[in-house]
Design a protein around this motif. Structure first.
Motif, short mmCIF file in Angstrom:
data_model
loop_
_atom_site.label_atom_id
_atom_site.label_comp_id
_atom_site.label_asym_id
_atom_site.label_seq_id
_atom_site.Cartn_x
_atom_site.Cartn_y
_atom_site.Cartn_z
N VAL A 1 -13.25 1.07 9.57
CA VAL A 1 -12.42 0.23 8.69
C VAL A 1 -12.78 -1.25 8.73
O VAL A 1 -12.10 -2.05 8.10
CB VAL A 1 -10.93 0.40 9.05
N LEU B 1 -7.14 7.17 5.56
CA LEU B 1 -8.05 6.55 6.52
C LEU B 1 -7.31 6.08 7.76
O LEU B 1 -7.78 6.27 8.89
CB LEU B 1 -8.79 5.38 5.86
N ILE B 2 -6.14 5.49 7.56
CA ILE B 2 -5.33 5.07 8.71
C ILE B 2 -4.93 6.28 9.55
O ILE B 2 -4.94 6.23 10.79
CB ILE B 2 -4.08 4.31 8.21
N ALA C 1 -6.72 4.20 -4.47
CA ALA C 1 -7.26 3.49 -3.31
C ALA C 1 -6.22 3.37 -2.21
O ALA C 1 -6.54 3.48 -1.02
CB ALA C 1 -7.75 2.10 -3.74
N ALA C 2 -4.95 3.16 -2.59
CA ALA C 2 -3.89 3.07 -1.59
C ALA C 2 -3.71 4.41 -0.87
O ALA C 2 -3.52 4.45 0.34
CB ALA C 2 -2.58 2.64 -2.25
N VAL D 1 0.83 -1.20 0.00
CA VAL D 1 0.00 0.00 0.00
C VAL D 1 0.87 1.25 0.00
O VAL D 1 0.58 2.22 -0.72
CB VAL D 1 -0.94 -0.01 1.22
N VAL E 1 -14.53 3.03 3.67
CA VAL E 1 -13.99 1.70 3.41
C VAL E 1 -14.63 1.09 2.17
O VAL E 1 -13.96 0.40 1.39
CB VAL E 1 -14.19 0.79 4.66
N GLN F 1 -6.04 6.67 -0.42
CA GLN F 1 -7.18 6.80 0.48
C GLN F 1 -7.01 5.94 1.72
O GLN F 1 -7.42 6.34 2.82
CB GLN F 1 -8.47 6.41 -0.25
N SER F 2 -6.42 4.76 1.55
CA SER F 2 -6.20 3.89 2.70
C SER F 2 -5.27 4.52 3.72
O SER F 2 -5.51 4.45 4.93
CB SER F 2 -5.62 2.55 2.23
N ILE G 1 -13.07 2.85 -0.92
CA ILE G 1 -11.71 2.39 -1.20
C ILE G 1 -11.73 1.06 -1.93
O ILE G 1 -11.06 0.89 -2.97
CB ILE G 1 -10.91 2.28 0.12
#
Length: 301
Positions: free
Chosen positions: A232, A279-280, A272-273, A38, A256, A275-276, A259
Motif C-alpha cells: 500500500v 486491500l486493508i 476504488a473505495a 472511503v 495500489v 478495492q481499498s 485503485i
C-alpha cells in the motif's frame, strides 16, 4: 534529586487542549475524514461525473462488481508476487550488507554512510533514474541489446517489467532495512562472537548460529513494515506509475496502482473505495498471520 524535580501542572484544561489541537486536526483531516469517506463510497454509487448529487446506497454491489472483475484478481496476484519478491530481496540484501559492515571490513564506515542515501529519495525519482539507467535504447542495457537485440525491453516483457519495479523498490528500501539491522547487530555482545571465533566458527557459522537468531526481533519488525509498504505504500505506486504504468499488458498492475488508476483516471470512486477496503482487509490478514505464526520464531531474549 527526586525531591528537587518539579512536575508541570496545568491550572486550566484549555492549555493542554490547545497544545494538542493542531495534531488532532491533522489526524482528523488526513486520517478519519478520508477513512469515513472511503467507507461511504464503498457502499454507495457516486453521481455521474462527480458533483454534489445524491449518492445511491447500493449495499455490497460495488464489492460484487470488484470480485467479478478479472483485472482486479490479476492485480491481486501481481501484488502478491511483487510484495513477496521485493520484501525477501530487500531483507536478504540488507542483512548481507549489515553483516559485512558490522565486521569492520575495509571501507565499511564509508559504505555505512552511502548505504542509507537511497531512502531519502522519492519513489518517482528512483523510477525515473532507473528508467534512464536501464533504458534499452540509451541506458546501460543498450550495450547488451546491441549484442543481443531485445535481450532487455521492459516495455515488451512483463517479467522484465516486474524485475524493473522490484529493483527500484529494493534499491529504495534496502538502506532503511540496513540501518535497523546494523543497529541490531551492534547490540549483540562481542563476547559471544569472540567466544565462537575462538571455538573455530567462521563468519558464516557465527552469522547463522548467533547473529541472525539474536536479530530476529528486528527482522520481524522489518518484515511487517516492508511487506505493508510494498502493498500500500506511496513508493510502490510512484515507482510503477513512473516506470511501467502498470504494463505491459497489465503485468505490473499492482493493487495500489489499480485503485488509484481506477479512482482518478477512470473516475470510479465507488469501485476504488471497495478495492481499498479489500486491500486493508488483506493487510490485516497478513499482519495477523505474521504475528500469530511468524512471531513464534522470534527470540526477544
Amino acid at each position: 534529586m527526586a525531591a528537587n524535580q518539579k512536575r508541570a501542572v496545568f491550572r486550566s484544561r484549555l492549555v493542554p487542549v490547545l497544545a494538542a489541537l493542531p495534531q488532532l486536526l491533522l489526524i482528523a483531516l488526513f486520517f478519519y475524514w478520508p477513512a469515513v469517506s472511503v467507507m461511504n463510497w464503498a457502499f454507495t454509487l457516486e453521481p455521474a461525473f462527480g458533483g454534489a448529487g445524491e449518492r445511491l446506497f447500493v449495499g455490497f454491489d460495488n464489492f460484487r462488481a470488484v470480485f467479478a472483475d478479472d483485472l482486479y484478481w490479476s492485480s491481486v496476484s501481481i501484488s502478491l508476487i511483487f510484495s513477496a519478491t521485493a520484501t525477501l530481496a530487500t531483507l536478504v540484501l540488507a542483512l548481507v550488507l549489515a553483516l559485512c559492515v558490522d565486521r569492520q571490513l575495509k571501507g565499511s564506515k564509508a559504505f555505512r554512510f552511502f548505504y542509507i542515501w537511497p531512502y531519502a529519495l522519492a519513489g518517482p525519482a528512483i523510477g525515473t533514474a532507473f528508467l534512464f539507467v536501464l533504458s534499452p535504447e540509451r541506458g546501460l542495457m543498450a550495450i547488451v541489446n546491441a549484442a543481443s537485440p531485445d535481450f532487455w525491453n521492459p516495455a515488451r516483457s512483463g517479467n522484465q517489467a516486474m524485475i524493473l519495479i522490484v529493483t527500484c523498490f529494493v534499491w529504495k528500501w534496502v538502506g532503511y532495512a540496513f540501518i535497523f539491522m546494523l543497529a541490531g547487530l551492534q547490540s549483540i555482545p562481542r563476547s559471544l562472537l569472540e567466544a565462537a571465533a575462538m571455538d573455530g566458527s567462521g563468519p558464516v557459522r557465527r552469522a547463522l548460529d548467533i547473529q541472525i537468531p539474536l536479530l530476529s526481533p528486528t527482522l520481524f519488525l522489518l518484515l511487517v513494515l516492508i511487506l505493508t509498504e510494498s502493498f500500500v505504500g506511496k513508493d510502490t505506486f510512484g515507482i510503477v506509475d513512473r516506470t511501467t504504468e502498470g504494463g505491459p499488458n497489465n503485468a505490473t498492475n499492482v493493487m495500489v496502482y489499480n485503485i488509484v488508476n481506477q479512482a482518478f483516471r477512470g473516475l470510479d470512486y465507488s469501485g476504488a473505495a471497495a478495492q481499498s477496503l479489500v486491500l486493508i482487509g488483506l493487510i490485516m490478514v497478513f499482519t495477523f498471520v505474521q504475528f500469530r505464526f511468524v512471531e513464534r520464531r522470534v527470540h526477544y531474549r
